[in-house]
Write an enzyme that holds these catalytic residues in place. Structure first.
Site, PDB file in Angstrom:
ATOM      1  N   ASP A  16     -29.270  86.983 106.133  1.00  0.00           N
ATOM      2  CA  ASP A  16     -28.216  86.471 105.248  1.00  0.00           C
ATOM      3  C   ASP A  16     -26.837  86.629 105.902  1.00  0.00           C
ATOM      4  O   ASP A  16     -26.389  87.752 106.153  1.00  0.00           O
ATOM      5  CB  ASP A  16     -28.292  87.278 103.948  1.00  0.00           C
ATOM      6  CG  ASP A  16     -27.313  86.814 102.905  1.00  0.00           C
ATOM      7  OD1 ASP A  16     -26.474  85.929 103.186  1.00  0.00           O
ATOM      8  OD2 ASP A  16     -27.386  87.356 101.787  1.00  0.00           O
ATOM      9  N   ILE A  17     -26.170  85.520 106.129  1.00  0.00           N
ATOM     10  CA  ILE A  17     -24.865  85.536 106.809  1.00  0.00           C
ATOM     11  C   ILE A  17     -23.796  86.266 105.992  1.00  0.00           C
ATOM     12  O   ILE A  17     -22.845  86.807 106.566  1.00  0.00           O
ATOM     13  CB  ILE A  17     -24.433  84.080 107.153  1.00  0.00           C
ATOM     14  CG1 ILE A  17     -23.366  84.062 108.246  1.00  0.00           C
ATOM     15  CG2 ILE A  17     -23.950  83.327 105.915  1.00  0.00           C
ATOM     16  CD1 ILE A  17     -23.110  82.676 108.845  1.00  0.00           C
ATOM     17  N   ASN A  30     -19.217  71.269 101.852  1.00  0.00           N
ATOM     18  CA  ASN A  30     -19.183  69.805 101.735  1.00  0.00           C
ATOM     19  C   ASN A  30     -17.716  69.386 101.642  1.00  0.00           C
ATOM     20  O   ASN A  30     -16.839  70.225 101.450  1.00  0.00           O
ATOM     21  CB  ASN A  30     -20.023  69.316 100.554  1.00  0.00           C
ATOM     22  CG  ASN A  30     -19.579  69.931  99.256  1.00  0.00           C
ATOM     23  OD1 ASN A  30     -18.432  69.769  98.839  1.00  0.00           O
ATOM     24  ND2 ASN A  30     -20.461  70.686  98.620  1.00  0.00           N
ATOM     25  N   GLY A  38     -27.234  76.263  98.681  1.00  0.00           N
ATOM     26  CA  GLY A  38     -27.525  76.808 100.011  1.00  0.00           C
ATOM     27  C   GLY A  38     -26.570  77.912 100.413  1.00  0.00           C
ATOM     28  O   GLY A  38     -26.169  78.756  99.594  1.00  0.00           O
ATOM     29  N   VAL A  39     -26.175  77.884 101.664  1.00  0.00           N
ATOM     30  CA  VAL A  39     -25.324  78.950 102.190  1.00  0.00           C
ATOM     31  C   VAL A  39     -23.934  78.918 101.535  1.00  0.00           C
ATOM     32  O   VAL A  39     -23.305  79.963 101.321  1.00  0.00           O
ATOM     33  CB  VAL A  39     -25.261  78.876 103.740  1.00  0.00           C
ATOM     34  CG1 VAL A  39     -24.485  77.679 104.241  1.00  0.00           C
ATOM     35  CG2 VAL A  39     -24.707  80.169 104.328  1.00  0.00           C
ATOM     36  N   ASP A  40     -23.472  77.741 101.178  1.00  0.00           N
ATOM     37  CA  ASP A  40     -22.188  77.571 100.489  1.00  0.00           C
ATOM     38  C   ASP A  40     -22.194  78.351  99.161  1.00  0.00           C
ATOM     39  O   ASP A  40     -21.280  79.142  98.876  1.00  0.00           O
ATOM     40  CB  ASP A  40     -21.989  76.060 100.243  1.00  0.00           C
ATOM     41  CG  ASP A  40     -20.566  75.674  99.884  1.00  0.00           C
ATOM     42  OD1 ASP A  40     -19.692  76.557  99.871  1.00  0.00           O
ATOM     43  OD2 ASP A  40     -20.338  74.483  99.625  1.00  0.00           O
ATOM     44  N   THR A 128     -28.787  71.805 108.484  1.00  0.00           N
ATOM     45  CA  THR A 128     -30.261  71.793 108.536  1.00  0.00           C
ATOM     46  C   THR A 128     -30.927  72.073 107.197  1.00  0.00           C
ATOM     47  O   THR A 128     -32.154  72.134 107.110  1.00  0.00           O
ATOM     48  CB  THR A 128     -30.806  72.805 109.568  1.00  0.00           C
ATOM     49  OG1 THR A 128     -30.490  74.133 109.127  1.00  0.00           O
ATOM     50  CG2 THR A 128     -30.240  72.558 110.945  1.00  0.00           C
ATOM     51  N   VAL A 130     -29.949  71.081 102.998  1.00  0.00           N
ATOM     52  CA  VAL A 130     -29.889  69.879 102.139  1.00  0.00           C
ATOM     53  C   VAL A 130     -29.506  68.626 102.939  1.00  0.00           C
ATOM     54  O   VAL A 130     -29.927  67.520 102.608  1.00  0.00           O
ATOM     55  CB  VAL A 130     -28.858  70.111 101.005  1.00  0.00           C
ATOM     56  CG1 VAL A 130     -28.712  68.887 100.121  1.00  0.00           C
ATOM     57  CG2 VAL A 130     -29.276  71.298 100.158  1.00  0.00           C
ATOM     58  N   TYR A 131     -28.743  68.794 104.024  1.00  0.00           N
ATOM     59  CA  TYR A 131     -28.281  67.643 104.812  1.00  0.00           C
ATOM     60  C   TYR A 131     -29.312  67.134 105.813  1.00  0.00           C
ATOM     61  O   TYR A 131     -29.080  66.152 106.508  1.00  0.00           O
ATOM     62  CB  TYR A 131     -26.949  67.949 105.498  1.00  0.00           C
ATOM     63  CG  TYR A 131     -25.741  67.897 104.576  1.00  0.00           C
ATOM     64  CD1 TYR A 131     -25.879  67.604 103.223  1.00  0.00           C
ATOM     65  CD2 TYR A 131     -24.455  68.131 105.048  1.00  0.00           C
ATOM     66  CE1 TYR A 131     -24.775  67.563 102.379  1.00  0.00           C
ATOM     67  CE2 TYR A 131     -23.340  68.079 104.214  1.00  0.00           C
ATOM     68  CZ  TYR A 131     -23.506  67.800 102.873  1.00  0.00           C
ATOM     69  OH  TYR A 131     -22.404  67.752 102.056  1.00  0.00           O
TER      70      TYR A 131
HETATM   71  P1  ADP Z   1     -26.250  71.797 104.679  1.00  0.00           P
HETATM   72  O1  ADP Z   1     -25.801  71.064 103.453  1.00  0.00           O
HETATM   73  O2  ADP Z   1     -25.193  71.820 105.769  1.00  0.00           O
HETATM   74  O3  ADP Z   1     -27.594  71.375 105.154  1.00  0.00           O
HETATM   75  P2  ADP Z   1     -27.403  74.229 103.511  1.00  0.00           P
HETATM   76  O4  ADP Z   1     -26.695  75.384 102.929  1.00  0.00           O
HETATM   77  O5  ADP Z   1     -28.291  73.431 102.615  1.00  0.00           O
HETATM   78  O6  ADP Z   1     -26.278  73.333 104.205  1.00  0.00           O
HETATM   79  O7  ADP Z   1     -28.258  74.717 104.739  1.00  0.00           O
HETATM   80  C1  ADP Z   1     -27.725  75.112 105.987  1.00  0.00           C
HETATM   81  C2  ADP Z   1     -28.553  76.259 106.532  1.00  0.00           C
HETATM   82  O8  ADP Z   1     -28.143  77.471 105.899  1.00  0.00           O
HETATM   83  C3  ADP Z   1     -30.049  76.136 106.263  1.00  0.00           C
HETATM   84  O9  ADP Z   1     -30.743  76.392 107.486  1.00  0.00           O
HETATM   85  C4  ADP Z   1     -30.325  77.223 105.236  1.00  0.00           C
HETATM   86  O10 ADP Z   1     -31.625  77.771 105.383  1.00  0.00           O
HETATM   87  C5  ADP Z   1     -29.290  78.248 105.606  1.00  0.00           C
HETATM   88  N1  ADP Z   1     -28.927  79.265 104.602  1.00  0.00           N
HETATM   89  C6  ADP Z   1     -29.042  79.226 103.257  1.00  0.00           C
HETATM   90  N2  ADP Z   1     -28.585  80.387 102.704  1.00  0.00           N
HETATM   91  C7  ADP Z   1     -28.173  81.166 103.744  1.00  0.00           C
HETATM   92  C8  ADP Z   1     -27.615  82.480 103.864  1.00  0.00           C
HETATM   93  N3  ADP Z   1     -27.361  83.229 102.786  1.00  0.00           N
HETATM   94  N4  ADP Z   1     -27.328  82.962 105.103  1.00  0.00           N
HETATM   95  C9  ADP Z   1     -27.557  82.207 106.210  1.00  0.00           C
HETATM   96  N5  ADP Z   1     -28.068  80.971 106.168  1.00  0.00           N
HETATM   97  C10 ADP Z   1     -28.378  80.454 104.954  1.00  0.00           C
END
Ligand code: ADP
Length: 180
Positions: A16-17, A30, A38-40, A128, A130-131
């Site tokens: 987890d970042i 976005n 997701g990560v956002d 990688t 949702v996009y």
């Molecule tokens: P995008 O819309 O750019 O594809 P996402 O958030 O859907 O963004 O996914 C981008 C990457 O972040 C994916 O590989 C996802 O598995 C990863 N991700 C989701 N949550 C976390 C987190 N807490 N820490 C690190 N990476 C994450």
């Protein structure tokens, strides 16, 4: 694992970042900068309302963030100092300049990092989720953009690729192990 490239260290992490104590973590945002899944979502949830407040200020000034660009805010309650929000391209089969735009995300995030005196920065696997950018193609682009940048810049000391799951982790590991 980690690998030395010029004066910088590239580190690979599976996790987890939002937990990382680095100068900046990068958000795969976005263009509205208003948060998402997701990560956002994870970054805004863990960082608290201050991040969104600053994003709203940026939107007022410049009206969102175009694909491939990056903006910077505080990290609120996160252990990092800053969040750099970059907008990855939505994968459309590779016909809409997605590869170039994804490389721009990494380059522009690193440029804004250098401008703010940031020495350690962590990237998620932008686009990688949702996009739907193909993971292997995305990893090749990410690692190439970062290594090219740190070969000409000497202020960035640590770049961490925070993968979130074994698939991307293994892809990154193979490529980073093969770096000169
Ligand atoms: P995008 O819309 O750019 O594809 P996402 O958030 O859907 O963004 O996914 C981008 C990457 O972040 C994916 O590989 C996802 O598995 C990863 N991700 C989701 N949550 C976390 C987190 N807490 N820490 C690190 N990476 C994450």
């Amino acid at each position: 694992m980690e690998k030395k490239v010029e004066n910088a260290t590239i580190e690979l992490l599976n996790g987890d970042i939002t937990k990382l104590s680095v100068d900046a973590i990068v958000n795969a945002a976005n263009s509205s900068l208003m948060g998402g899944g997701g990560v956002d979502g994870a970054i805004h949830r863990a960082g608290g309302p201050e991040i969104l407040r600053e994003c709203k200020e940026i939107v007022k000034e410049q009206g969102g963030c175009p694909t491939g660009d990056a903006v910077i805010t505080t990290a609120g309650n996160l252990p990092s100092k800053y969040v750099i929000h970059t907008v990855g391209p939505i994968w459309k089969g590779g016909f809409e300049n997605e590869e170039h735009l994804l490389a721009n995300c990494y380059r522009n995030s690193l440029n804004i990092a250098v401008q703010n005196g940031i020495k350690s920065i962590a990237f998620p696997n932008i686009s990688t989720g949702v996009y739907k950018f193909p993971p292997k193609k995305a990893a090749v682009i990410a690692i190439k953009a970062v290594t090219e940048f740190i070969k000409v810049d000497d202020s960035i000391e640590r770049v961490i690729f925070a993968c979130f799951g074994d698939e991307n982790y293994e892809i990154y590991k193979d490529i980073i192990e093969g770096l000169e």
